[in-house]
Design a protein around this motif. Structure first.
Motif, PDB file in Angstrom:
ATOM      1  N   VAL A   1      -9.000   7.449  17.212  1.00  0.00           N
ATOM      2  CA  VAL A   1      -7.976   8.491  17.128  1.00  0.00           C
ATOM      3  C   VAL A   1      -6.585   7.868  17.088  1.00  0.00           C
ATOM      4  CG1 VAL A   1      -6.898  10.387  18.413  1.00  0.00           C
ATOM      5  CG2 VAL A   1      -9.370  10.310  18.139  1.00  0.00           C
ATOM      6  N   MET A   2      -6.357   6.831  17.882  1.00  0.00           N
ATOM      7  CA  MET A   2      -5.050   6.172  17.875  1.00  0.00           C
ATOM      8  C   MET A   2      -4.777   5.486  16.546  1.00  0.00           C
ATOM      9  SD  MET A   2      -4.396   4.725  21.714  1.00  0.00           S
ATOM     10  CE  MET A   2      -5.847   3.695  21.795  1.00  0.00           C
ATOM     11  N   ILE A   3      -5.776   4.825  15.977  1.00  0.00           N
ATOM     12  CA  ILE A   3      -5.589   4.169  14.684  1.00  0.00           C
ATOM     13  C   ILE A   3      -5.333   5.209  13.599  1.00  0.00           C
ATOM     14  CG2 ILE A   3      -6.761   2.836  12.884  1.00  0.00           C
ATOM     15  CD1 ILE A   3      -8.155   1.298  15.159  1.00  0.00           C
ATOM     16  N   GLY A   4      -6.149   6.257  13.572  1.00  0.00           N
ATOM     17  CA  GLY A   4      -5.954   7.314  12.582  1.00  0.00           C
ATOM     18  C   GLY A   4      -4.605   7.995  12.724  1.00  0.00           C
ATOM     19  N   GLY A   5      -4.238   8.306  13.945  1.00  0.00           N
ATOM     20  CA  GLY A   5      -2.935   8.935  14.186  1.00  0.00           C
ATOM     21  C   GLY A   5      -1.779   8.032  13.799  1.00  0.00           C
ATOM     22  N   GLY A   6      -1.915   6.749  14.072  1.00  0.00           N
ATOM     23  CA  GLY A   6      -0.874   5.799  13.679  1.00  0.00           C
ATOM     24  C   GLY A   6      -0.705   5.722  12.176  1.00  0.00           C
ATOM     25  N   LEU A   7      -1.823   5.731  11.454  1.00  0.00           N
ATOM     26  CA  LEU A   7      -1.740   5.707   9.992  1.00  0.00           C
ATOM     27  C   LEU A   7      -1.119   6.989   9.443  1.00  0.00           C
ATOM     28  CD1 LEU A   7      -5.141   4.049   9.058  1.00  0.00           C
ATOM     29  CD2 LEU A   7      -2.870   3.143   8.608  1.00  0.00           C
TER      30      LEU A   7
ATOM     31  N   MET B   1       0.848  -1.168   0.000  1.00  0.00           N
ATOM     32  CA  MET B   1       0.000   0.000   0.000  1.00  0.00           C
ATOM     33  C   MET B   1       0.897   1.236   0.000  1.00  0.00           C
ATOM     34  SD  MET B   1      -2.911  -1.181   2.694  1.00  0.00           S
ATOM     35  CE  MET B   1      -4.164  -0.046   2.173  1.00  0.00           C
ATOM     36  N   ASP B   2       0.413   2.276  -0.591  1.00  0.00           N
ATOM     37  CA  ASP B   2       1.239   3.467  -0.691  1.00  0.00           C
ATOM     38  C   ASP B   2       0.918   4.469   0.418  1.00  0.00           C
ATOM     39  OD1 ASP B   2      -0.407   5.653  -2.969  1.00  0.00           O
ATOM     40  OD2 ASP B   2      -1.280   3.990  -1.894  1.00  0.00           O
ATOM     41  N   THR B   3       1.800   5.441   0.563  1.00  0.00           N
ATOM     42  CA  THR B   3       1.684   6.382   1.663  1.00  0.00           C
ATOM     43  C   THR B   3       0.500   7.323   1.504  1.00  0.00           C
ATOM     44  OG1 THR B   3       3.253   7.867   0.570  1.00  0.00           O
ATOM     45  CG2 THR B   3       4.138   6.292   2.147  1.00  0.00           C
ATOM     46  N   ASP B   4       0.119   7.636   0.271  1.00  0.00           N
ATOM     47  CA  ASP B   4      -1.053   8.495   0.074  1.00  0.00           C
ATOM     48  C   ASP B   4      -2.307   7.845   0.650  1.00  0.00           C
ATOM     49  OD1 ASP B   4       0.450  10.403  -1.198  1.00  0.00           O
ATOM     50  OD2 ASP B   4      -0.200   9.864  -3.218  1.00  0.00           O
ATOM     51  N   LEU B   5      -2.457   6.554   0.421  1.00  0.00           N
ATOM     52  CA  LEU B   5      -3.620   5.835   0.935  1.00  0.00           C
ATOM     53  C   LEU B   5      -3.604   5.797   2.457  1.00  0.00           C
ATOM     54  CD1 LEU B   5      -6.164   4.221   0.323  1.00  0.00           C
ATOM     55  CD2 LEU B   5      -4.736   2.181   0.196  1.00  0.00           C
ATOM     56  N   PHE B   6      -2.445   5.560   3.044  1.00  0.00           N
ATOM     57  CA  PHE B   6      -2.335   5.569   4.506  1.00  0.00           C
ATOM     58  C   PHE B   6      -2.735   6.933   5.065  1.00  0.00           C
ATOM     59  CE2 PHE B   6       1.140   2.140   4.344  1.00  0.00           C
ATOM     60  CZ  PHE B   6       0.211   1.133   4.518  1.00  0.00           C
ATOM     61  N   LEU B   7      -2.269   7.992   4.418  1.00  0.00           N
ATOM     62  CA  LEU B   7      -2.584   9.335   4.888  1.00  0.00           C
ATOM     63  C   LEU B   7      -4.077   9.621   4.806  1.00  0.00           C
ATOM     64  CD1 LEU B   7      -1.408  12.098   5.835  1.00  0.00           C
ATOM     65  CD2 LEU B   7      -1.490  12.751   3.432  1.00  0.00           C
ATOM     66  N   VAL B   8      -4.687   9.290   3.686  1.00  0.00           N
ATOM     67  CA  VAL B   8      -6.115   9.559   3.503  1.00  0.00           C
ATOM     68  C   VAL B   8      -6.955   8.725   4.460  1.00  0.00           C
ATOM     69  CG1 VAL B   8      -8.018   9.358   1.863  1.00  0.00           C
ATOM     70  CG2 VAL B   8      -5.842  10.345   1.136  1.00  0.00           C
ATOM     71  N   LEU B   9      -6.604   7.466   4.647  1.00  0.00           N
ATOM     72  CA  LEU B   9      -7.342   6.626   5.599  1.00  0.00           C
ATOM     73  C   LEU B   9      -7.180   7.138   7.031  1.00  0.00           C
ATOM     74  CD1 LEU B   9      -6.674   3.010   4.295  1.00  0.00           C
ATOM     75  CD2 LEU B   9      -8.823   4.271   4.254  1.00  0.00           C
ATOM     76  N   GLY B  10      -5.969   7.539   7.389  1.00  0.00           N
ATOM     77  CA  GLY B  10      -5.733   8.057   8.732  1.00  0.00           C
ATOM     78  C   GLY B  10      -6.513   9.328   9.013  1.00  0.00           C
ATOM     79  N   VAL B  11      -6.518  10.244   8.052  1.00  0.00           N
ATOM     80  CA  VAL B  11      -7.271  11.481   8.233  1.00  0.00           C
ATOM     81  C   VAL B  11      -8.767  11.185   8.291  1.00  0.00           C
ATOM     82  CG1 VAL B  11      -7.889  13.654   7.116  1.00  0.00           C
ATOM     83  CG2 VAL B  11      -5.505  12.962   7.228  1.00  0.00           C
ATOM     84  N   GLY B  12      -9.235  10.276   7.452  1.00  0.00           N
ATOM     85  CA  GLY B  12     -10.657   9.925   7.451  1.00  0.00           C
ATOM     86  C   GLY B  12     -11.105   9.304   8.762  1.00  0.00           C
ATOM     87  N   ILE B  13     -10.311   8.398   9.290  1.00  0.00           N
ATOM     88  CA  ILE B  13     -10.662   7.760  10.565  1.00  0.00           C
ATOM     89  C   ILE B  13     -10.623   8.771  11.703  1.00  0.00           C
ATOM     90  CG2 ILE B  13      -9.867   6.063  12.269  1.00  0.00           C
ATOM     91  CD1 ILE B  13      -9.038   4.303   9.874  1.00  0.00           C
TER      92      ILE B  13
END
Length: 73
Positions: free
Chosen positions: A38-44, A1-13
């Motif tokens: 918040v912890m999952i989103g912040g971790g992503l 998975m790429d970093t853009d997807l991690f960022l978007v998922l983290g911000v969304g969560i």
């Protein structure tokens, strides 16, 4: 998975956790589920920033969002 997807998922969560936090405080109960979100989103978000060469600036976040939407939808 790429970093853009991690960022978007983290911000969304993290954004989805805000109504849960407000609801928990308004009903005088501990915000356990919201804290986990918040912890999952912040971790992503931390994972995405640390894995992306040079990190992300605030100007790059909307570009990452449009790249992810364009790629997966």
């Amino acid at each position: 998975m790429d970093t853009d997807l991690f960022l978007v998922l983290g911000v969304g969560i993290a954004v989805l956790a805000l109504p849960a936090i407000i609801g928990a405080f308004s009903e005088s109960r501990p915000p356990r589920a919201a804290a986990i979100m918040v912890m999952i989103g912040g971790g992503l978000i931390v994972l995405a920033v640390s894995q992306h060469p040079g990190g992300y600036s605030l100007r790059e976040v909307p570009d990452a969002l449009t790249r992810v939407i364009g790629r997966y939808f």
